[in-house]
Design an enzyme around this catalytic site. Structure first.
Site, PDB file in Angstrom:
ATOM      1  CG  ASP A 296      -1.945  -1.151   1.170  1.00  0.00           C
ATOM      2  OD1 ASP A 296      -1.941  -1.925   0.196  1.00  0.00           O
ATOM      3  OD2 ASP A 296      -2.719  -1.296   2.143  1.00  0.00           O
TER       4      ASP A 296
ATOM      5  CE  LYS B 212      -3.497  -4.469   1.236  1.00  0.00           C
ATOM      6  NZ  LYS B 212      -4.269  -3.609   2.130  1.00  0.00           N
TER       7      LYS B 212
ATOM      8  CB  CYS C  51      -2.393  -2.800   5.259  1.00  0.00           C
ATOM      9  SG  CYS C  51      -4.067  -2.106   5.142  1.00  0.00           S
TER      10      CYS C  51
HETATM   11  C1  C5J Z   1      -3.075   0.538   5.531  1.00  0.00           C
HETATM   12  C2  C5J Z   1      -4.768   1.781   6.691  1.00  0.00           C
HETATM   13  N1  C5J Z   1      -2.579   0.362   4.328  1.00  0.00           N
HETATM   14  N2  C5J Z   1      -3.940   2.260   7.625  1.00  0.00           N
HETATM   15  N3  C5J Z   1      -4.309   1.111   5.614  1.00  0.00           N
HETATM   16  O1  C5J Z   1      -2.451   0.223   6.523  1.00  0.00           O
HETATM   17  O2  C5J Z   1      -5.945   1.986   6.793  1.00  0.00           O
END
Ligand code: C5J
Length: 222
Positions: A25, A130, A163
């Site tokens: 991400d 995702k 994540c």
């Molecule tokens: C991820 C989030 N990528 N913090 N998303 O950790 O909502």
């Protein structure tokens, strides 16, 4: 067999040919000013600090033939994969799906949902969209790793406690040994990052191991 003798909580042994890197991400919406992360009240400069090391880690893996897999947390434009339990959390100025400065927040195909240029995938690298926090949930990741013959996963990306950690726990349940690169992952909350590294390594690597990018580089070059 490669070995990071100084990994925590103890030496990490892995076969580079059955290892893959998963970069979680690294998206504009989390890392750049004006994105979803900032609308939630977070200081995105913390996440920007890991970009050079993450880029170096990706280059290192590419140079050693370790497949690089990228993930993007995002949803379908019709929001059919966005449960209220996710959309309604927090009190942000902008919610997932709302129009923001970089397009609709965390929606597939929008500018904000894309990966930042410094760590952008190259042709041939898998990019997984995702809808959840874990990269195994509702994606083809398991099938892809089975086709590659992957046994070990190296992790980087953001955010450490959300994540990244969720995906490492999913990986552990699916039988993968996992290594988190400490200086290629970050949180908006330094205490959460520190606690997550501790949790991962606790009880004899209950979730996995941690090491720095430089330690991985030494092991791959030996
Ligand atoms: C991820 C989030 N990528 N913090 N998303 O950790 O909502």
């Amino acid at each position: 067999m490669a070995r990071i003798a100084t990994a925590l909580p103890f030496a990490f042994d892995f076969e580079p040919v059955t290892t893959a890197l998963i970069v979680i991400d690294m998206q504009r919406d989390f890392i750049e000013p004006g994105g979803f992360g900032e609308t939630l009240g977070n200081d995105v400069s913390l996440l920007q600090s890991i970009v050079p090391t993450t880029a170096a880690l990706i280059a290192l893996c590419r140079a050693h033939g370790v497949p690089v897999i990228h993930t993007r947390e995002c949803h379908k434009p019709d929001l059919s994969d966005l449960p209220a339990a996710k959309r309604d959390r927090g009190n942000p100025d902008l919610r997932i799906g709302d129009p923001g400065p970089m397009g609709r927040i965390l929606i597939a195909g929008e500018r904000g949902a894309d990966i930042i240029p410094d760590v952008y995938p190259i042709v041939g690298e898998l990019v997984i969209d995702k809808p959840g926090k874990g990269a195994f949930y509702a994606t083809g990741l398991s099938d892809h790793l089975a086709k590659l013959g992957t046994k070990t996963l190296i992790f980087a990306g953001v955010t450490t406690e959300v994540c990244v950690q969720t995906t490492m726990r999913e990986a552990n349940d699916r039988g993968f040994d996992s290594l988190l690169i400490e200086d290629a992952t970050e949180s908006y909350f330094p205490a959460f990052k520190a606690a997550t590294l501790d949790m991962i390594r606790a009880q004899g690597a209950i979730v996995g191991w941690t090491a720095t990018c430089a330690e991985l580089e030494v092991a791959l070059n030996e």
